[in-house]
Motif scaffolding. Structure first.
Motif, PDB file in Angstrom:
ATOM      1  N   PRO A  69       0.821  -1.221   0.000  1.00  3.22           N
ATOM      2  CA  PRO A  69       0.000   0.000   0.000  1.00  3.22           C
ATOM      3  C   PRO A  69       0.852   1.266   0.000  1.00  3.22           C
ATOM      4  N   ALA A  73       0.900   4.109  -2.816  1.00  2.51           N
ATOM      5  CA  ALA A  73       0.537   5.483  -2.478  1.00  2.51           C
ATOM      6  C   ALA A  73       1.588   6.484  -2.948  1.00  2.51           C
TER       7      ALA A  73
ATOM      8  N   ARG B 212      -1.344   8.685  11.051  1.00  3.96           N
ATOM      9  CA  ARG B 212      -2.109   7.662  10.315  1.00  3.96           C
ATOM     10  C   ARG B 212      -3.574   7.679  10.733  1.00  3.96           C
ATOM     11  N   ALA B 215      -5.359  10.412   9.067  1.00  4.50           N
ATOM     12  CA  ALA B 215      -5.709  10.045   7.689  1.00  4.50           C
ATOM     13  C   ALA B 215      -6.967   9.180   7.686  1.00  4.50           C
ATOM     14  N   LEU B 221     -11.421   5.765   1.729  1.00  6.83           N
ATOM     15  CA  LEU B 221     -10.825   6.018   0.407  1.00  6.83           C
ATOM     16  C   LEU B 221      -9.593   6.897   0.531  1.00  6.83           C
ATOM     17  N   HIS B 222      -9.691   7.952   1.286  1.00  7.79           N
ATOM     18  CA  HIS B 222      -8.540   8.830   1.479  1.00  7.79           C
ATOM     19  C   HIS B 222      -7.406   8.096   2.179  1.00  7.79           C
ATOM     20  N   ALA B 224      -6.782   4.899   2.213  1.00 11.29           N
ATOM     21  CA  ALA B 224      -6.180   3.940   1.282  1.00 11.29           C
ATOM     22  C   ALA B 224      -5.315   4.659   0.265  1.00 11.29           C
ATOM     23  N   SER B 225      -5.789   5.805  -0.205  1.00 15.92           N
ATOM     24  CA  SER B 225      -5.012   6.593  -1.167  1.00 15.92           C
ATOM     25  C   SER B 225      -3.671   7.004  -0.569  1.00 15.92           C
ATOM     26  N   LEU B 226      -3.622   7.173   0.748  1.00 11.63           N
ATOM     27  CA  LEU B 226      -2.380   7.571   1.413  1.00 11.63           C
ATOM     28  C   LEU B 226      -1.537   6.381   1.837  1.00 11.63           C
ATOM     29  N   GLY B 227      -1.929   5.189   1.406  1.00 14.94           N
ATOM     30  CA  GLY B 227      -1.093   4.018   1.656  1.00 14.94           C
ATOM     31  C   GLY B 227      -1.376   3.297   2.956  1.00 14.94           C
TER      32      GLY B 227
END
Lengths: 252, 332
Positions: A69, A73, B212, B215, B221-222, B224-227
């Protein structure tokens, strides 16, 4: 840059996407259009790691499912359609955008800080950077999250209907900023838009979804030549010249 | 900058804490003056009684109050962050109800094992949290799902508590003190070591995961978008919140409102990101509980008003203030 190979998504018994094959080119602005429920948002969601799909998605040649992930990202960011009501400020959001590059509990480096500053400036949010996002107007809120995406600084940036609830003035501003991402920062931008006029006038490439699959993937010129607007949306197209002499396409 | 603001607040709270501690040592049914206090602290000859009071009663009580304050407010801060809801707290999430049910069942059915109550409380609170997580995390909207699961679980366990008290009418007398929450049941400093490890461990882990968790507050969604893996992080944060709250329940009973009020005030003063308001929560919680305990000991001396009652008196109006503010903002 981004390849979908036979990608299908099932949600329960419902087929959300079926055998999607598409190629999104590097450093260009691609717009995904399609009717409601045709699978546009789901196509983007596949890139978040939250959606189970069959088939292959290649991100710059690498299989998406093989990436952690964190690595993912650093290569691709998504701005979802619904933006949360948060009390964080634009600056704090932009700082969060650096999260994929930080160790847990890690501090921002000098270059991280510079990236955050540049991102706030790019999104034209310098004056509002310390206002909580839930006190911002719709257009300002969109730009706050744009600052976050810009701070994340990924080669691929995805936007899911970013202009859906913005007034005409802000739509233009926002699309102009996305255009700048592709042109000035050499990023690959992918936008889902529902307004065909805005889509065609902003895009380099277009991807059309219809009935849960991809029916067209090509340049703007090819889209107009093949009269996709007619076959998918039942709309006529015409070209007008604006006062600056630039040609604009209208659908009716 | 925001860090300076936070540090100023922390400094102010530290001063308040020291004052509360000193007053806590000095006041009470056995009064001391400052010179006596110092003599007792240093365990000088001739001050044996005062030393005893200090070391066996007041110091453990201060330690217990500090732990309770930190534990509950950190738990509340985490829960409010991951659910994105400023009314979330360990109570609302049923953690307290689960512990309460296990406690009343123990008192009723196994009264001979009452010394096991800290362990039972902890297990009850933690198991409840896991139950809420298992149910809530799987729902399509986990942020709301966790809250709903908490409400449902609280209802179930409260029903269980009522049932036990109906079947065994004597148990209420013993359960009463537990259900209100207070520091008078503390059995010396050694019994607080295990809870202390849980509570400080949770605090440190939360500080590491602070950005984290922020986030996560933006939605899956946000995040997950940030890893981030949203479900996994939510589980970890919930586990930390549960461990922290459960540890407090094990020695202080069902102390309410701290986990609601303190994070709220901390966010409003220090800022929304967890790395700013978590330290303020910890110190602010410690001050609140220790100060309330002190007031409770003085107000109807020589009898004591448990901290839980004071918190209820302050906390209930607080709910209304929050709701009123929310409705006012919504008009805008």
């Amino acid at each position: 840059m981004l390849c979908f190979e036979n990608v299908s998504v099932l949600r329960g018994r419902k087929t959300v996407l079926h055998n999607v094959n598409a190629r999104i080119p590097k450093e260009k602005l691609t717009v995904i259009v399609g009717k409601n429920g045709s699978g546009k948002s789901s196509l983007l969601s596949c890139l978040t790691g939250l959606v189970r799909y069959t088939g292959k998605i290649l991100l710059d040649g690498e299989d998406l499912s093989a990436l952690s992930p964190r690595t993912r990202a650093q290569k691709c960011s998504l701005m979802p359609q619904l933006l949360p009501d948060t009390a964080l400020t634009t600056r704090q959001l932009a700082t969060l955008g650096r999260e994929p590059y930080l160790a847990p509990g890690g501090k921002l480096s000098q270059s991280d800080r510079e990236t955050v500053e540049n991102a706030i400036r790019f999104a034209r949010m310098e004056d509002l950077q310390d206002t909580p996002v839930n006190r911002l107007s719709g257009g300002e809120r969109q730009r706050a999250f744009l600052a976050m995406a810009a701070a994340q600084n990924t080669p691929l940036v995805l936007f899911d209907e970013p202009t859906a609830h913005l007034d005409a003035d802000h739509v233009g501003c926002f699309l102009q900023r996305v255009r700048a991402l592709a042109d000035e920062q050499q990023k690959t931008a992918v936008l889902v838009l529902h307004d065909l006029t805005a889509a065609v006038n902003t895009a380099d490439y277009l991807l059309v979804t219809d009935q849960n699959t991809c029916v067209f993937c090509g340049t703007k010129e090819e889209f107009l030549q093949q009269n996709m607007a007619q076959s998918v949306f039942n709309l006529h197209q015409t070209a007008v010249c604006d006062p600056d002499g630039k040609e604009r396409i209208l659908f009716y | 900058m925001e860090n300076t603001r936070r540090n100023r607040i922390l400094l102010l709270l530290s001063v308040l804490f020291v004052l509360t501690a000193v007053f806590g040592f000095v006041l009470g049914s056995a009064q001391m003056d400052i010179s006596t206090l110092f003599a007792a602290l240093l365990q000088k000859e001739g001050y044996e009684t005062q030393s005893l009071i200090l070391y066996s009663l007041r110091l453990p009580r201060l330690f217990a109050g500090t732990l309770a304050g930190i534990g509950l407010s950190v738990s509340g801060a985490l829960l409010q962050s991951i659910t994105g809801n400023e009314l979330a707290s360990p109570n609302i999430l049923g953690i307290n109800a689960g512990a309460g049910f296990c406690m009343i069942a123990l008192l009723s059915f196994f009264p001979q094992a009452v010394h096991l109550s800290p362990v039972v409380c902890f297990v009850g609170a933690f198991a409840t949290a896991l139950l809420i997580l298992a149910v809530g995390n799987r729902l399509p909207r986990p942020k709301t799902g966790i809250l709903l699961a908490g409400v449902a679980v609280t209802a179930v366990f409260n029903a269980g508590i009522s049932l036990v008290s109906l079947l065994d009418t004597d148990v209420l007398a013993a359960y009463r003190f537990f259900s209100v929450g207070g520091l008078d049941g503390t059995n010396g400093i050694s019994s607080l070591f295990l809870p202390a490890i849980m509570i400080f461990g949770s605090l440190i882990a939360s500080l590491v995961l602070a950005s984290r968790a922020d986030a996560l507050s933006l939605g899956d969604l946000h995040a997950a978008s940030l890893g981030i893996r949203p479900a996994r992080l939510r589980a970890v944060c919930l586990a930390l919140a549960a461990a922290s709250a459960a540890a407090v329940v094990s020695f202080a009973g069902l102390l309410g409102f701290v986990g609601l009020i303190v994070p709220h005030l901390a966010r409003k003063t220090a800022g929304q990101p967890l790395r700013l308001h978590l330290p303020v929560c910890a110190l602010g919680g410690a001050v609140l509980v220790c100060l309330s305990d002190l007031i409770g000991r003085l107000v109807i001396a020589p009898a004591e008003l448990p901290v839980g009652i004071l918190m209820a008196l302050a906390g209930a109006p607080f709910y209304f203030v929050v709701l009123f503010r929310r409705s006012r903002d919504a008009v805008l």
